[in-house]
Design an enzyme around this catalytic site. Structure first.
Site, short mmCIF file in Angstrom:
data_model
loop_
_atom_site.label_atom_id
_atom_site.label_comp_id
_atom_site.label_asym_id
_atom_site.label_seq_id
_atom_site.Cartn_x
_atom_site.Cartn_y
_atom_site.Cartn_z
N ASP A 154 64.88 17.96 -114.32
CA ASP A 154 64.43 19.35 -114.28
C ASP A 154 63.75 19.61 -112.93
OD1 ASP A 154 63.71 21.63 -116.70
OD2 ASP A 154 62.66 21.79 -114.79
N GLY A 212 60.80 31.10 -124.97
CA GLY A 212 60.69 30.55 -123.62
C GLY A 212 62.01 30.21 -122.96
N GLN A 213 63.13 30.56 -123.58
CA GLN A 213 64.41 30.26 -122.94
C GLN A 213 64.61 31.17 -121.74
OE1 GLN A 213 67.91 30.59 -125.46
NE2 GLN A 213 69.23 29.59 -123.93
N HIS A 266 65.85 19.91 -123.41
CA HIS A 266 64.82 19.26 -122.59
C HIS A 266 64.52 17.89 -123.19
CE1 HIS A 266 63.43 22.98 -120.43
NE2 HIS A 266 63.94 23.56 -121.50
N HIS A 291 70.97 23.89 -123.40
CA HIS A 291 70.40 22.69 -122.78
C HIS A 291 69.30 22.14 -123.67
CE1 HIS A 291 68.13 26.17 -121.33
NE2 HIS A 291 67.06 25.39 -121.26
N ASN A 323 64.82 25.38 -126.44
CA ASN A 323 64.31 26.75 -126.56
C ASN A 323 65.47 27.68 -126.88
OD1 ASN A 323 61.66 26.00 -125.85
ND2 ASN A 323 62.14 26.13 -123.66
P1 AMP Z 1 64.44 27.05 -120.55
O1 AMP Z 1 63.17 27.75 -120.16
O2 AMP Z 1 64.36 26.29 -121.83
O3 AMP Z 1 65.62 27.99 -120.49
O4 AMP Z 1 64.65 25.91 -119.46
C1 AMP Z 1 65.29 26.12 -118.24
C2 AMP Z 1 64.90 24.95 -117.37
O5 AMP Z 1 65.81 24.86 -116.32
C3 AMP Z 1 63.50 25.06 -116.74
O6 AMP Z 1 62.70 23.96 -117.14
C4 AMP Z 1 63.79 25.05 -115.24
O7 AMP Z 1 62.82 24.33 -114.51
C5 AMP Z 1 65.15 24.37 -115.19
N1 AMP Z 1 65.98 24.72 -114.06
C6 AMP Z 1 66.36 25.97 -113.65
N2 AMP Z 1 67.18 25.88 -112.59
C7 AMP Z 1 67.34 24.55 -112.32
C8 AMP Z 1 68.06 23.81 -111.35
N3 AMP Z 1 68.81 24.43 -110.41
N4 AMP Z 1 67.98 22.46 -111.37
C9 AMP Z 1 67.23 21.82 -112.30
N5 AMP Z 1 66.53 22.48 -113.26
C10 AMP Z 1 66.57 23.82 -113.27
#
Ligand code: AMP
Ligand code: ZN
Length: 117
Positions: free
Chosen positions: A34, A95-96, A104, A102, A89
């Site tokens: 991440d 929080g998505q 986490h 995906h 999420n």
């Molecule tokens: P969510 O808030 O559950 O949708 O999680 C999205 C996650 O994607 C967040 O933790 C971001 O830090 C991560 N994220 C967004 N863009 C990138 C990227 N280019 N490379 C790695 N992680 C990313």
């Protein structure tokens, strides 16, 4: 549903069009670090196919979630984290922020023993 979405950041990562630190992969998904880690170990497991969230992926192919969990376990253990937390999420209210399924994978933090539920 579609296999890819042009304006989806995770589709571009899966396609190798923008860089990411890849921790592992299988035939169905990749695991990356991440960008904004919330724990000493923070990976994202991302399926190749574009769906809005984990439930949508499960509806399209129930086995897809199993492939994600298997890869999450593999990369967590490879990094020395036999104990870890999985979070998916679903919806902006939870929080998505990226609307491509995906999971986490969080590990290595003393905060892991705190209960969320
Ligand atoms: P969510 O808030 O559950 O949708 O999680 C999205 C996650 O994607 C967040 O933790 C971001 O830090 C991560 N994220 C967004 N863009 C990138 C990227 N280019 N490379 C790695 N992680 C990313
Ligand atoms: Zn996508």
């Amino acid at each position: 549903m579609s296999d890819t979405s042009d304006d989806c950041v995770f589709c571009t990562i899966v396609a190798g069009e923008i860089p990411a630190e890849v921790l592992g992969s299988n035939d169905h998904a990749i695991a990356i670090k991440d960008l904004n880690p919330q724990a000493p170990f923070h990976a994202l497991v991302i399926p190749h196919d574009h769906h809005e969230n984990a439930a949508a992926s499960a509806a399209a192919d129930p086995a897809s979630i199993g492939h994600l969990v298997s890869l999450a376990d593999e990369v967590a253990r490879a990094a020395g984290n036999a104990d870890y937390r999985l979070i998916a999420n679903t919806g902006s209210g939870a929080g998505q922020t990226v609307f491509h399924t995906h999971i986490h994978v969080l590990g290595g933090s003393s905060r892991m023993t705190e209960s969320l539920i």
